[in-house]
Design a protein around this motif. Sequence first.
Motif, PDB file in Angstrom:
ATOM      1  N   MET A   1       0.856  -1.187   0.000  1.00  0.00           N
ATOM      2  CA  MET A   1       0.000   0.000   0.000  1.00  0.00           C
ATOM      3  C   MET A   1       0.888   1.231   0.000  1.00  0.00           C
ATOM      4  O   MET A   1       2.064   1.159   0.312  1.00  0.00           O
ATOM      5  N   ASP A   2       0.336   2.348  -0.333  1.00  0.00           N
ATOM      6  CA  ASP A   2       1.066   3.611  -0.292  1.00  0.00           C
ATOM      7  C   ASP A   2       0.833   4.272   1.056  1.00  0.00           C
ATOM      8  O   ASP A   2       0.286   5.357   1.137  1.00  0.00           O
ATOM      9  N   GLY A   3       1.249   3.643   2.104  1.00  0.00           N
ATOM     10  CA  GLY A   3       0.990   4.165   3.430  1.00  0.00           C
ATOM     11  C   GLY A   3       2.187   4.071   4.348  1.00  0.00           C
ATOM     12  O   GLY A   3       2.107   3.440   5.388  1.00  0.00           O
ATOM     13  N   TYR A   4       3.302   4.677   3.944  1.00  0.00           N
ATOM     14  CA  TYR A   4       4.471   4.717   4.812  1.00  0.00           C
ATOM     15  C   TYR A   4       4.709   6.168   5.192  1.00  0.00           C
ATOM     16  O   TYR A   4       4.858   7.028   4.329  1.00  0.00           O
ATOM     17  N   PHE A   5       4.705   6.426   6.503  1.00  0.00           N
ATOM     18  CA  PHE A   5       4.884   7.778   7.000  1.00  0.00           C
ATOM     19  C   PHE A   5       6.024   7.775   8.021  1.00  0.00           C
ATOM     20  O   PHE A   5       5.844   7.283   9.134  1.00  0.00           O
ATOM     21  N   PRO A   6       7.186   8.297   7.654  1.00  0.00           N
ATOM     22  CA  PRO A   6       8.295   8.354   8.615  1.00  0.00           C
ATOM     23  C   PRO A   6       8.026   9.445   9.654  1.00  0.00           C
ATOM     24  O   PRO A   6       7.207  10.331   9.428  1.00  0.00           O
ATOM     25  N   PRO A   7       8.711   9.378  10.784  1.00  0.00           N
ATOM     26  CA  PRO A   7       8.524  10.418  11.778  1.00  0.00           C
ATOM     27  C   PRO A   7       8.979  11.761  11.206  1.00  0.00           C
ATOM     28  O   PRO A   7      10.036  11.849  10.604  1.00  0.00           O
ATOM     29  N   SER A   8       8.150  12.732  11.353  1.00  0.00           N
ATOM     30  CA  SER A   8       8.520  14.090  10.983  1.00  0.00           C
ATOM     31  C   SER A   8       7.776  15.019  11.935  1.00  0.00           C
ATOM     32  O   SER A   8       6.687  14.691  12.402  1.00  0.00           O
ATOM     33  N   TYR A   9       8.396  16.114  12.225  1.00  0.00           N
ATOM     34  CA  TYR A   9       7.855  17.031  13.223  1.00  0.00           C
ATOM     35  C   TYR A   9       6.379  17.253  12.994  1.00  0.00           C
ATOM     36  O   TYR A   9       5.977  17.521  11.869  1.00  0.00           O
ATOM     37  N   PRO A  10       5.533  17.079  13.986  1.00  0.00           N
ATOM     38  CA  PRO A  10       5.823  16.767  15.381  1.00  0.00           C
ATOM     39  C   PRO A  10       5.651  15.291  15.752  1.00  0.00           C
ATOM     40  O   PRO A  10       5.700  14.957  16.924  1.00  0.00           O
ATOM     41  N   LEU A  11       5.435  14.392  14.793  1.00  0.00           N
ATOM     42  CA  LEU A  11       5.228  12.972  15.111  1.00  0.00           C
ATOM     43  C   LEU A  11       6.503  12.322  15.624  1.00  0.00           C
ATOM     44  O   LEU A  11       7.586  12.588  15.114  1.00  0.00           O
ATOM     45  N   ASN A  12       6.360  11.426  16.601  1.00  0.00           N
ATOM     46  CA  ASN A  12       7.520  10.716  17.152  1.00  0.00           C
ATOM     47  C   ASN A  12       7.485   9.225  16.821  1.00  0.00           C
ATOM     48  O   ASN A  12       8.050   8.422  17.525  1.00  0.00           O
ATOM     49  N   TYR A  13       6.812   8.861  15.729  1.00  0.00           N
ATOM     50  CA  TYR A  13       6.720   7.444  15.372  1.00  0.00           C
ATOM     51  C   TYR A  13       6.600   7.271  13.860  1.00  0.00           C
ATOM     52  O   TYR A  13       6.196   8.165  13.134  1.00  0.00           O
TER      53      TYR A  13
END
Length: 122
Positions: free
Chosen positions: A16-28
């Motif tokens: 799927m097209d659902g990869y989200f690396p941590p980026s401000y402000p997410l910590n996961y």
Amino acid sequence: MNITGLAHNKIALNRMDGYFPPSYPLNYFRLDIKIVENVMSLLLHEYFPYIACATYDNGLQIQFFDHEDVMTALKPYYTVLEAAFLDAPFHPNSHNLSEIELKNAKHWRPNTNGEVIFNCWD
């Protein structure tokens, strides 16, 4: 598609097209996967080997749940956090948090353990 620990014969993963690396402000990290016909997200903490299964309501509210096959496959590689723990009320004195983490918790007022571990605080 292979994910460490998810090369398992009971779990048929579809890309799927659902990869989200941590980026401000997410910590996961967030990886959306489809198992059979169900879409779910794997949340992996940015700094600690904590992982959890979740879905999103309205794209914002995280709903944690336990997926037995996924949890079993990932346990050798990560600390798999169960929904009961993540949904339990957060009590700052029950955890070994740093001074900065306690300050953030006081400011953001999280209700659950999950809101502390997988957060988007700035």
